[in-house]
Scaffold this active site. Structure first.
Site, mmCIF file in Angstrom:
data_model
loop_
_atom_site.group_PDB
_atom_site.id
_atom_site.type_symbol
_atom_site.label_atom_id
_atom_site.label_comp_id
_atom_site.label_asym_id
_atom_site.label_seq_id
_atom_site.Cartn_x
_atom_site.Cartn_y
_atom_site.Cartn_z
ATOM 1 N N ALA A 22 0.840 -1.205 0.000
ATOM 2 C CA ALA A 22 0.000 0.000 0.000
ATOM 3 C C ALA A 22 0.868 1.246 0.000
ATOM 4 C CB ALA A 22 -0.915 -0.015 1.222
ATOM 5 N N ARG A 57 -2.726 9.961 -9.315
ATOM 6 C CA ARG A 57 -3.800 10.150 -10.291
ATOM 7 C C ARG A 57 -5.179 10.249 -9.642
ATOM 8 N NH1 ARG A 57 -3.518 5.816 -14.651
ATOM 9 N NH2 ARG A 57 -5.126 7.079 -15.647
ATOM 10 N N GLY A 99 0.681 -7.288 -18.439
ATOM 11 C CA GLY A 99 1.664 -8.337 -18.688
ATOM 12 C C GLY A 99 0.931 -9.606 -19.125
ATOM 13 N N GLU A 134 5.896 -8.481 -19.934
ATOM 14 C CA GLU A 134 5.280 -7.157 -19.973
ATOM 15 C C GLU A 134 5.052 -6.782 -21.439
ATOM 16 O OE1 GLU A 134 4.099 -5.463 -17.286
ATOM 17 O OE2 GLU A 134 4.791 -7.167 -16.122
ATOM 18 N N LYS A 153 -31.256 8.834 16.077
ATOM 19 C CA LYS A 153 -29.819 8.690 16.348
ATOM 20 C C LYS A 153 -29.611 8.216 17.773
ATOM 21 C CE LYS A 153 -27.306 11.184 18.474
ATOM 22 N NZ LYS A 153 -26.467 12.110 19.239
ATOM 23 N N TYR A 160 -29.340 18.410 22.817
ATOM 24 C CA TYR A 160 -28.061 19.126 22.851
ATOM 25 C C TYR A 160 -28.274 20.531 23.383
ATOM 26 C CZ TYR A 160 -23.530 20.740 21.002
ATOM 27 O OH TYR A 160 -22.271 21.241 20.869
HETATM 28 C C1 UD1 Z 1 1.380 -4.597 -11.699
HETATM 29 C C2 UD1 Z 1 2.156 -5.754 -12.342
HETATM 30 C C3 UD1 Z 1 1.612 -6.023 -13.752
HETATM 31 C C4 UD1 Z 1 0.106 -6.306 -13.660
HETATM 32 C C5 UD1 Z 1 -0.614 -5.149 -12.963
HETATM 33 C C6 UD1 Z 1 -2.067 -5.522 -12.734
HETATM 34 C C7 UD1 Z 1 4.410 -5.678 -11.401
HETATM 35 C C8 UD1 Z 1 5.824 -5.336 -11.664
HETATM 36 N N1 UD1 Z 1 3.549 -5.427 -12.417
HETATM 37 O O1 UD1 Z 1 1.683 -3.448 -12.499
HETATM 38 O O2 UD1 Z 1 2.264 -7.114 -14.364
HETATM 39 O O3 UD1 Z 1 -0.427 -6.543 -14.969
HETATM 40 O O4 UD1 Z 1 -0.017 -4.889 -11.675
HETATM 41 O O5 UD1 Z 1 -2.768 -4.464 -12.200
HETATM 42 O O6 UD1 Z 1 4.078 -6.194 -10.348
HETATM 43 N N2 UD1 Z 1 3.750 -0.714 -4.837
HETATM 44 C C9 UD1 Z 1 4.467 -0.455 -3.700
HETATM 45 N N3 UD1 Z 1 5.751 -0.076 -3.811
HETATM 46 C C10 UD1 Z 1 6.376 0.028 -5.007
HETATM 47 C C11 UD1 Z 1 5.644 -0.231 -6.172
HETATM 48 C C12 UD1 Z 1 4.315 -0.597 -6.057
HETATM 49 O O7 UD1 Z 1 3.944 -0.558 -2.589
HETATM 50 O O8 UD1 Z 1 7.572 0.370 -5.014
HETATM 51 C C13 UD1 Z 1 2.348 -1.122 -4.709
HETATM 52 C C14 UD1 Z 1 1.380 -0.097 -5.270
HETATM 53 O O9 UD1 Z 1 0.912 0.751 -4.241
HETATM 54 C C15 UD1 Z 1 0.243 -0.968 -5.782
HETATM 55 C C16 UD1 Z 1 0.922 -2.279 -6.140
HETATM 56 O O10 UD1 Z 1 2.160 -2.285 -5.462
HETATM 57 O O11 UD1 Z 1 -0.690 -1.207 -4.741
HETATM 58 C C17 UD1 Z 1 1.124 -2.461 -7.651
HETATM 59 O O12 UD1 Z 1 1.932 -1.417 -8.162
HETATM 60 P P1 UD1 Z 1 1.560 -0.687 -9.523
HETATM 61 O O13 UD1 Z 1 2.533 0.407 -9.724
HETATM 62 O O14 UD1 Z 1 0.129 -0.364 -9.555
HETATM 63 O O15 UD1 Z 1 1.886 -1.832 -10.577
HETATM 64 P P2 UD1 Z 1 1.332 -1.924 -12.058
HETATM 65 O O16 UD1 Z 1 2.128 -1.062 -12.953
HETATM 66 O O17 UD1 Z 1 -0.131 -1.716 -12.041
#
Ligand code: UD1
Ligand code: MG
Length: 461
Positions: free
Chosen positions: A16, A22, A148, A162, A341, A377
């Site tokens: 998380a 965005r 991917g 990917e 309430k 109140y």
């Molecule tokens: C990821 C997958 C991709 C898949 C897609 C599906 C990887 C490398 N890629 O890509 O193959 O198709 O999800 O939705 O896993 N996060 C961290 N720390 C980091 C990076 C990410 O906590 O350094 C967390 C983000 O908050 C998020 C999750 O990991 O909850 C996924 O990261 P995100 O950047 O959304 O990966 P995608 O590019 O969507």
């Protein structure tokens, strides 16, 4: 010796640490709400049902609010900070201490993928129990662009490619990576620590775990899930789409459990809404978190309920508002423009029109007339109103709390009740009515005289 399937221990790691830029919000992405719960709460709930007893949440540095939400939902979960965002595998390794505890199964889930169902996670765990070291959740999206692709060879997962690196042939593979995966606990660190950042983004990709496991002679498999299970949220529009998909599921489950939703697409449920059988929900009703509606109750149109309990056979609305702590007994009637309430309304009591009942008890069988207000109140503190059983509160009464109305007592219409009313008594506090015979007739006669007439004065009383 592998442990029997149902005895395998499970650690869930929830990533998380996303910036969520965005979302264009001051609220961290995992704290956005759908169906009355944060995205993070949905994920934590799913991993718990899938059998994870040990939980680790990886947050970005100084993400206090996210940590607070974790503590609120799963106080025993461990929180790790990923100081720099260097990829999903790097994020998983932030929870290295938890991995070292040596669970049989490690589930990696994302804090922005709230629709993941426990059954999909259970399938990932089952794949590990069957001998895989890595199990990946795949799905077949209507449009695979950007995802991917999962390369399957002889029933095993050979690689995750990917899109940018895929050959035209590989791009035609319909099965895509949902992102979530399970790793065998005894192999996880070995696999994760071999992942490097030799890619265009210079990130440590969790997806590389598949090829590395294969190189180590370990088995990797893909488990197929529905697209909704892996629906990730990056924008407010996707948040709304996920909310809609979840509502669809919740409505279906409520109807499956025996509730009648007259127009399901207009009823908004919370993830924890509990509707009994033969409950009828009319169109346009909204349920906030924490609502239980017992069998046979009816919630009429345009009502809003939150943190409320509705007893068997009760009737609520149309246009009613039940706020946290509203507890309605059997066959209670709460009608239009009535707000309740932190109040217990005992069996068969009625408040049918234009009333506010807050911080109160209304005894069984009592009738609360139209326009009654509990004045709870005083501008500083809240006070309680206690109305006994079988009482009658006349319309347009104000009950100035703290105050008690005894069993079977009457409160005359328009009374401002400031002192306790003994059981069986009448309380009445209003200006006595006076009658002025002929007054209205005289007024009209005077008004009908000429504009400049000196007699154009109101008649004397
Ligand atoms: C990821 C997958 C991709 C898949 C897609 C599906 C990887 C490398 N890629 O890509 O193959 O198709 O999800 O939705 O896993 N996060 C961290 N720390 C980091 C990076 C990410 O906590 O350094 C967390 C983000 O908050 C998020 C999750 O990991 O909850 C996924 O990261 P995100 O950047 O959304 O990966 P995608 O590019 O969507
Ligand atoms: Mg994503």
């Amino acid at each position: 010796m592998p442990t029997a399937k149902n005895q395998r221990t499970c650690l869930a790691i929830v990533l998380a640490a996303g910036k969520g830029t965005r979302m264009k919000s001051r609220l961290p992405k995992p704290l956005h709400m759908i169906a009355g719960r944060s995205l993070l709460a949905h994920v934590l709930n799913a991993v718990a049902i899938a059998g994870a007893r040990d939980m680790a949440v990886v947050t970005a540095a100084r993400h206090g609010p996210v940590a607070e939400e974790v503590e609120r939902i799963v106080p025993e979960a461990q929180i790790f900070e990923q100081r720099k965002r260097r990829g999903t595998a790097h994020a998983v390794l932030a929870a290295k201490c938890a991995i070292k505890r040596g669970a049989d199964d490690i589930l990696v889930t994302f804090g922005d993928t709230p629709l993941i169902r426990p059954s999909a996670l259970a399938s990932l765990r089952a794949a590990l129990a069957d001998g895989a070291s890595v199990a990946v959740l795949g799905f077949t999206p209507a449009d695979p662009a950007g995802y991917g692709r999962l390369v399957i060879v002889n029933g095993e997962l050979a690689a995750i490619r990917e899109e940018n690196d895929a050959t035209p042939e590989e791009r035609r593979i319909p099965l895509c990576n949902g992102g979530l995966m399970a790793l065998a606990g005894d192999k996880a660190l070995d696999i994760l620590e071999r992942i490097d950042d030799a890619n265009a983004k210079r990130e440590f990709y969790l997806t590389d775990a598949v090829a590395i496991a294969r190189d180590m002679g370990l088995k990797a498999v893909a488990v197929e899930a529905e697209e909704n299970d892996v629906r990730g949220i990056n924008t407010k529009a996707q948040l709304a789409e996920a909310a809609a998909a979840l509502q669809h599921r919740l409505r279906a489950a409520a109807m499956e459990a025996g509730a009648t939703l007259v127009a399901p697409e207009t009823v908004f449920l919370s993830a924890d809404t509990k509707l009994g059988s033969d409950v009828v929900i009319e169109p346009y009703v909204v349920f906030g978190p924490g609502v239980v509606v017992e069998d046979g109750a009816i919630i009429r149109s345009f009502s809003h309920l939150e943190g409320a309990h509705v007893g068997k056979g009760a009737r609520v609305g149309p246009y009613a508002r039940l706020r946290p702590g509203a507890d309605l007994g059997q066959e209670v009637h709460i009608g239009n423009f009535v707000e309740v309430k932190a109040a217990t309304i005992e069996a068969r009591a009625k408040a049918n029109h234009l009333t506010y009942i807050g911080d109160a008890r209304v005894g069984a069988g009592t009738n609360v007339g139209a326009g009654t207000i509990t004045c709870n109140y005083d501008g500083v503190a809240k006070h309680k109103t206690d109305i006994g059983e079988g009482a009658f509160i006349g319309s347009n009464s104000a009950l100035v709390a703290p105050v008690k109305v005894g069993d079977g007592a009457y409160v005359g219409t328009g009374t401002v009740v400031t002192k306790d009313v003994p059981a069986g008594a009448l309380a009445i506090a209003r200006t006595p009515q006076t009658i002025k015979e002929g007054w209205a007739k005289r007024l009209r006669e005077v008004k009908s005289l000429g504009k400049n007439s000196k007699a154009r004065k109101k008649p004397k009383a």
